[in-house]
Design a protein around this motif. Structure first.
Motif, PDB file in Angstrom:
ATOM      1  N   TYR A 103       0.810  -1.217   0.000  1.00 24.90           N
ATOM      2  CA  TYR A 103       0.000   0.000   0.000  1.00 24.90           C
ATOM      3  C   TYR A 103       0.843   1.266   0.000  1.00 24.90           C
ATOM      4  O   TYR A 103       0.407   2.290  -0.525  1.00 24.90           O
TER       5      TYR A 103
ATOM      6  N   ALA B  48       1.416   1.550  -3.540  1.00 28.23           N
ATOM      7  CA  ALA B  48       0.181   1.993  -4.197  1.00 28.23           C
ATOM      8  C   ALA B  48      -0.001   3.500  -4.065  1.00 28.23           C
ATOM      9  O   ALA B  48      -0.401   4.172  -5.021  1.00 28.23           O
TER      10      ALA B  48
ATOM     11  N   VAL C 194      -4.506  -2.989  -5.879  1.00 30.51           N
ATOM     12  CA  VAL C 194      -3.176  -2.379  -5.868  1.00 30.51           C
ATOM     13  C   VAL C 194      -2.602  -2.154  -7.271  1.00 30.51           C
ATOM     14  O   VAL C 194      -2.657  -1.039  -7.770  1.00 30.51           O
TER      15      VAL C 194
END
Length: 106
Positions: free
Chosen positions: A50, A53, A85
């Motif tokens: 993340y 991302a 993602v």
């Protein structure tokens, strides 16, 4: 609209595999995510993904702004990135087309 073939192939393979895995999964995507976050070793991988991302979303925003696209154009890519993602940035690359040849930048 010019489409980039390599990101398209990667996106199709990745999403095909994702949907195949999800079709045979015994738990929901949310339950799977919660299970991953329950252990420090797998949570580290999820957090790492993340962070990447978020960096990809920042790049998409800056690139789209340079190309004259608004935030409304980016919302679907951001949502796709939040759920899968790499699918959001891959789709962005597919629809973005090839390198910017007239300005000399890649």
């Amino acid at each position: 609209m010019k489409v980039s073939p390599l990101p398209l192939v990667v996106l199709c393979l990745f999403m095909g595999f994702t949907f195949w895995v999800m079709a045979g999964a015994e738990q929901s995507l949310l339950a799977f995510g919660a299970q991953l976050m329950s252990s420090p070793d797998t949570a580290q991988v999820v957090i790492d993904l993340y962070i990447l991302a978020v960096l990809a979303c920042i790049w998409m925003y800056q690139d789209a702004k340079r190309r004259g696209k608004g935030l409304g154009y980016l919302i679907p890519f951001f949502v796709l990135t939040a759920v899968f993602v790499s699918a959001g940035p891959l789709l962005y690359l597919v629809l973005r087309g090839g390198p910017e040849t007239e300005t000399g930048r890649l």
